[in-house]
Design a protein around this motif. Structure first.
Motif, PDB file in Angstrom:
ATOM      1  N   ASN A   1     -11.602   3.142  -3.674  1.00 45.68           N
ATOM      2  CA  ASN A   1     -11.019   2.442  -4.819  1.00 45.68           C
ATOM      3  C   ASN A   1     -11.876   2.556  -6.075  1.00 45.68           C
ATOM      4  O   ASN A   1     -13.083   2.825  -6.002  1.00 45.68           O
ATOM      5  CB  ASN A   1     -10.816   0.967  -4.483  1.00 45.68           C
ATOM      6  N   GLU A   2     -11.247   2.310  -7.207  1.00 49.74           N
ATOM      7  CA  GLU A   2     -11.963   2.205  -8.479  1.00 49.74           C
ATOM      8  C   GLU A   2     -13.010   1.113  -8.355  1.00 49.74           C
ATOM      9  O   GLU A   2     -12.746   0.035  -7.817  1.00 49.74           O
ATOM     10  CB  GLU A   2     -10.979   1.866  -9.598  1.00 49.74           C
TER      11      GLU A   2
ATOM     12  N   ASP B   1      -8.780   5.124  -6.304  1.00 48.96           N
ATOM     13  CA  ASP B   1      -7.462   4.661  -5.921  1.00 48.96           C
ATOM     14  C   ASP B   1      -7.355   3.156  -6.145  1.00 48.96           C
ATOM     15  O   ASP B   1      -8.285   2.504  -6.646  1.00 48.96           O
ATOM     16  CB  ASP B   1      -7.212   4.996  -4.442  1.00 48.96           C
ATOM     17  N   THR B   2      -6.213   2.598  -5.762  1.00 55.02           N
ATOM     18  CA  THR B   2      -5.999   1.150  -5.923  1.00 55.02           C
ATOM     19  C   THR B   2      -5.378   0.564  -4.660  1.00 55.02           C
ATOM     20  O   THR B   2      -4.365  -0.138  -4.714  1.00 55.02           O
ATOM     21  CB  THR B   2      -5.103   0.851  -7.143  1.00 55.02           C
ATOM     22  N   TRP B   3      -5.987   0.862  -3.503  1.00 57.08           N
ATOM     23  CA  TRP B   3      -5.534   0.235  -2.271  1.00 57.08           C
ATOM     24  C   TRP B   3      -5.683  -1.273  -2.365  1.00 57.08           C
ATOM     25  O   TRP B   3      -6.604  -1.787  -3.008  1.00 57.08           O
ATOM     26  CB  TRP B   3      -6.370   0.729  -1.085  1.00 57.08           C
TER      27      TRP B   3
ATOM     28  N   SER C   1     -10.215  -8.818  -7.707  1.00 53.67           N
ATOM     29  CA  SER C   1     -10.303  -8.054  -6.480  1.00 53.67           C
ATOM     30  C   SER C   1     -11.459  -8.512  -5.625  1.00 53.67           C
ATOM     31  O   SER C   1     -11.398  -9.553  -4.987  1.00 53.67           O
ATOM     32  CB  SER C   1     -10.423  -6.562  -6.802  1.00 53.67           C
TER      33      SER C   1
ATOM     34  N   ALA D   1      -8.327  -3.082  -7.228  1.00 49.53           N
ATOM     35  CA  ALA D   1      -7.305  -2.945  -6.188  1.00 49.53           C
ATOM     36  C   ALA D   1      -5.938  -2.789  -6.838  1.00 49.53           C
ATOM     37  O   ALA D   1      -5.819  -2.752  -8.063  1.00 49.53           O
ATOM     38  CB  ALA D   1      -7.312  -4.168  -5.269  1.00 49.53           C
TER      39      ALA D   1
ATOM     40  N   ARG E   1       0.972   3.076  -5.915  1.00 42.06           N
ATOM     41  CA  ARG E   1      -0.044   2.093  -6.297  1.00 42.06           C
ATOM     42  C   ARG E   1      -0.509   2.251  -7.744  1.00 42.06           C
ATOM     43  O   ARG E   1      -0.624   1.264  -8.477  1.00 42.06           O
ATOM     44  CB  ARG E   1      -1.246   2.207  -5.344  1.00 42.06           C
TER      45      ARG E   1
ATOM     46  N   ASN F   1       0.790  -1.228   0.000  1.00 44.07           N
ATOM     47  CA  ASN F   1       0.000   0.000   0.000  1.00 44.07           C
ATOM     48  C   ASN F   1       0.824   1.280   0.000  1.00 44.07           C
ATOM     49  O   ASN F   1       0.330   2.318  -0.445  1.00 44.07           O
ATOM     50  CB  ASN F   1      -0.943   0.026   1.211  1.00 44.07           C
TER      51      ASN F   1
ATOM     52  N   ALA G   1      -6.631  -2.956 -11.560  1.00 40.98           N
ATOM     53  CA  ALA G   1      -7.641  -1.935 -11.812  1.00 40.98           C
ATOM     54  C   ALA G   1      -8.136  -1.914 -13.253  1.00 40.98           C
ATOM     55  O   ALA G   1      -7.831  -1.008 -14.010  1.00 40.98           O
ATOM     56  CB  ALA G   1      -7.092  -0.565 -11.429  1.00 40.98           C
TER      57      ALA G   1
END
Length: 293
Positions: free
Chosen positions: A189-190, A170-172, A260, A216, A26, A22, A220
């Motif tokens: 997240n997306e 985001d892509t956590w 994801s 994630a 990312r 994380n 993504a």
């Protein structure tokens, strides 16, 4: 102790795992992996899949084909015909994916949980302009896909998709370690909101069910069969897309370009099937929610 076991033990350290997955760039890593995974050079493909197998429990015995052009081709693999059994009970909504049940249970008004002590609301997830009345005090199930799992998702019931809304974000990482540390992670997240209406008999007919695929880190991109676009971080098109796509129970709807989480939102009257709880592994087509209204 083998090298594989040593590495797994090292990554099991929550602080280190969170740091590695994380605190790195990312979005850059996700975009890089998207391009790298599609390289069709035989050496790159074989090395990539070999490393993937080393770090996971990847099992390709159920795959429709055994030769893959790239790691991406392997990741988005189809299953052999008959590899999954679809529950045909008219009062049952089946699992749309192979996955592990995460947080699940009743929706308190519009509040749900990503992990114990970490609530979020449907307004956070789907936007304040969305009509949320169908899922108020309903039921939710979070299904997490690990990297080695089958990554296509299917209709949980005979249904019609009437709308898709895309949320760039985001892509956590969405593993349990991150879910215990990052508030409202799914809402950051997306993701895509897929609105469906069930096509059944009696009171189940017309019930609204939502599927929310969440992307994630490294994963993504979301592909839906009924839209001629790839939803990803670089997508600049319409955010809300009207649809009229019908699916039979168990029919493939799309896939993650990598994989994801899928959140299922069901109205009051649905409850988790007996024997299922947080941590249970389910397979696509297995009974997930039962209508008892």
């Amino acid at each position: 102790m083998t090298l594989k076991k040593q590495i797994h033990n090292l990554l099991a350290n929550e602080d280190l795992n969170f740091l590695l997955t994380n605190r790195l760039p990312r979005r850059w890593l996700t975009q890089f992996m998207g391009r790298f995974s599609k390289i069709e050079n035989p050496l790159v493909r074989s090395a990539s899949i070999g490393i993937w197998k080393f770090f996971s429990d990847l099992d390709l015995s159920e795959a429709k084909k055994q030769h893959f052009k790239s790691m991406h081709d392997c990741f988005t693999r189809e299953l052999k015909d008959g590899a999954r059994t679809i529950d045909t009970d008219a009062n049952v909504m089946s699992s749309p994916v192979d996955g592990i049940i995460g947080a699940c249970g009743p929706i308190a008004g519009t509040q749900v949980f990503q992990a114990k002590g970490f609530p979020y609301t449907l307004e956070d997830l789907l936007g304040t302009e969305e009509d949320l009345s169908a899922w108020r005090n309903g039921t939710f199930v979070t299904l997490r896909l690990t990297s080695s799992m089958y990554h296509r998702f299917h209709a949980p019931y005979n249904c019609t998709v009437d709308k898709v809304r895309y949320f760039s974000g985001d892509t956590w990482n969405v593993n349990p370690i991150a879910l215990k540390r990052v508030e409202k992670l799914f809402c950051k997240n997306e993701r895509a909101f897929i609105s469906t209406r069930l096509n059944g008999t009696g009171s189940i007919n017309g019930q609204r069910v939502a599927l929310v695929p969440v992307a994630a880190i490294l994963v993504a991109s979301i592909r839906l069969h009924f839209l001629d676009v790839l939803l990803h971080m670089g997508y600049k098109g319409a955010k809300t897309m009207a649809c009229n796509a019908s699916f039979g129970k168990g029919q493939e709807m799309g896939w993650f370009q990598h994989g994801s989480t899928v959140i299922v939102l069901a109205p009051a009257g649905f409850a988790l099937c007996e024997g299922l709880e947080q941590g249970t592994h389910v397979r696509m087509g297995q009974a997930l929610l039962r209508w008892s209204h």
